[in-house]
Motif scaffolding. Sequence first.
Motif, PDB file in Angstrom:
ATOM      1  N   THR A  17       0.859  -1.198   0.000  1.00  0.00           N
ATOM      2  CA  THR A  17       0.000   0.000   0.000  1.00  0.00           C
ATOM      3  C   THR A  17       0.895   1.247   0.000  1.00  0.00           C
ATOM      4  N   THR A  56      -7.826  -7.236   2.738  1.00  0.00           N
ATOM      5  CA  THR A  56      -8.868  -6.197   2.682  1.00  0.00           C
ATOM      6  C   THR A  56     -10.093  -6.701   3.454  1.00  0.00           C
ATOM      7  N   ALA A  75      -8.008  -1.502   2.688  1.00  0.00           N
ATOM      8  CA  ALA A  75      -6.816  -2.361   2.589  1.00  0.00           C
ATOM      9  C   ALA A  75      -5.852  -2.148   3.757  1.00  0.00           C
ATOM     10  N   GLY A  76      -6.355  -1.489   4.823  1.00  0.00           N
ATOM     11  CA  GLY A  76      -5.447  -1.181   5.920  1.00  0.00           C
ATOM     12  C   GLY A  76      -5.839  -1.695   7.282  1.00  0.00           C
ATOM     13  N   TYR A  83      -4.982   2.519   9.791  1.00  0.00           N
ATOM     14  CA  TYR A  83      -4.884   2.532   8.321  1.00  0.00           C
ATOM     15  C   TYR A  83      -6.236   2.314   7.649  1.00  0.00           C
ATOM     16  N   THR A  86      -6.844   3.403   4.059  1.00  0.00           N
ATOM     17  CA  THR A  86      -5.881   2.955   3.047  1.00  0.00           C
ATOM     18  C   THR A  86      -6.559   2.105   1.971  1.00  0.00           C
ATOM     19  N   LYS A  87      -6.277   2.452   0.727  1.00  0.00           N
ATOM     20  CA  LYS A  87      -6.888   1.756  -0.423  1.00  0.00           C
ATOM     21  C   LYS A  87      -5.864   0.863  -1.117  1.00  0.00           C
ATOM     22  N   VAL A  88      -6.359  -0.038  -1.952  1.00  0.00           N
ATOM     23  CA  VAL A  88      -5.475  -0.825  -2.815  1.00  0.00           C
ATOM     24  C   VAL A  88      -4.940   0.124  -3.888  1.00  0.00           C
ATOM     25  N   PRO A  89      -3.616   0.253  -4.015  1.00  0.00           N
ATOM     26  CA  PRO A  89      -3.099   1.184  -5.037  1.00  0.00           C
ATOM     27  C   PRO A  89      -3.003   0.564  -6.420  1.00  0.00           C
TER      28      PRO A  89
END
Length: 241
Positions: A17, A56, A75-76, A83, A86-89
Motif C-alpha cells: 500500500t 482487505t 486495505a489497511g 490505516y 488505506t486503499k489498494v493502489p
Amino acid sequence: MKIFAHRGASGTGPENTLPSFAEAIRAGAEGIELDVQLTKDNEIVVMHDEQVNRTTNGKGAIKDKTLADMKALNAGSWFDDKYESTKVPTLKEVTDLLVARNYRGIVEIEFKTNVEQYPEIEEKVSNLMTSQDWPFTYWYCSLNVDTLERIHKLEPKARIDLVMGDSEEAPTMALDRSYIKGIHPRIDWALDHDAEVPNYPIDVRPWTVNDEETLAKVMELRVAGVFTDYPEKMLAAKRRN
Ligand code: G3P
Ligand code: CA
C-alpha cells in the motif's frame, strides 16, 4: 548487498500500500519490491494475493472485480485500525508516489500469475514502465518462466530475476536463460546451500530476512541483496555487520 523492502515496509504497515511504500522510501530502502495483479477491467493493481480476502475487508478474486470495486475496499484495517482509509493502489499510483519522493533506488515488480489468469499483463505493465523516464531503476521478477520470457521479449534490456519456489529445477531454469540475472530463493534454501551461494554465477537475493543474525549469515555468503519486511531495522543491521 542491497536491502529491498518486501511489499514495501510490510512489517510496520499494510503490505503493498502507499503507506508501506512511503515508509520504505523514508527508511532509505535501496530497493522496493511489489506484486502486480489485473482487475476485470484491466487495471494494474498492487497486491500479493490473487484474492482480496487476506488484506482487505472484501472477498473474492481480483480478476472478477473492477478497479472501482477494488477502490471500495479497506486495505489497511486488517493490519491496524489507524490505516482504515488505506486503499489498494494501482501501479500508476505507486510510481506517482516514487516520482513525487524522487526515489532513486530499485523497484522490483513481481508478476504473481500467468498469462492464462491475466492475458497480456506483461504488455500492460511494460507499457506503463516504458512510458516515461523515472528517477528509480526498475527490474522484473516472477516465479513463472513463461512470464519472464514474455517480458524479456517485450523489453530485451530489462533486468529480470527468477523467484524460486520449491522446485528443484528452478536454479537450472535460471542458469539456462542468459537474460535471467538473479534468483530469489527462500532464505532456507540460501542457508542450506551455503557452500554454493558465495560463488553462484548469478545474483542471489533471499527472502525474507527480518533479523540481524540471519542478515549477518547471508552477508557472509556474499548475497547481492535480501528482501525484508523491516527495511529500517535491516539497514541499521547492515551498517553494523
Ligand atoms: O521476490 C521475492 C519475494 O517477493 C517472493 O515472496 O511471497 O512476496 O511473493 P512473495
Ligand atoms: Ca513478491
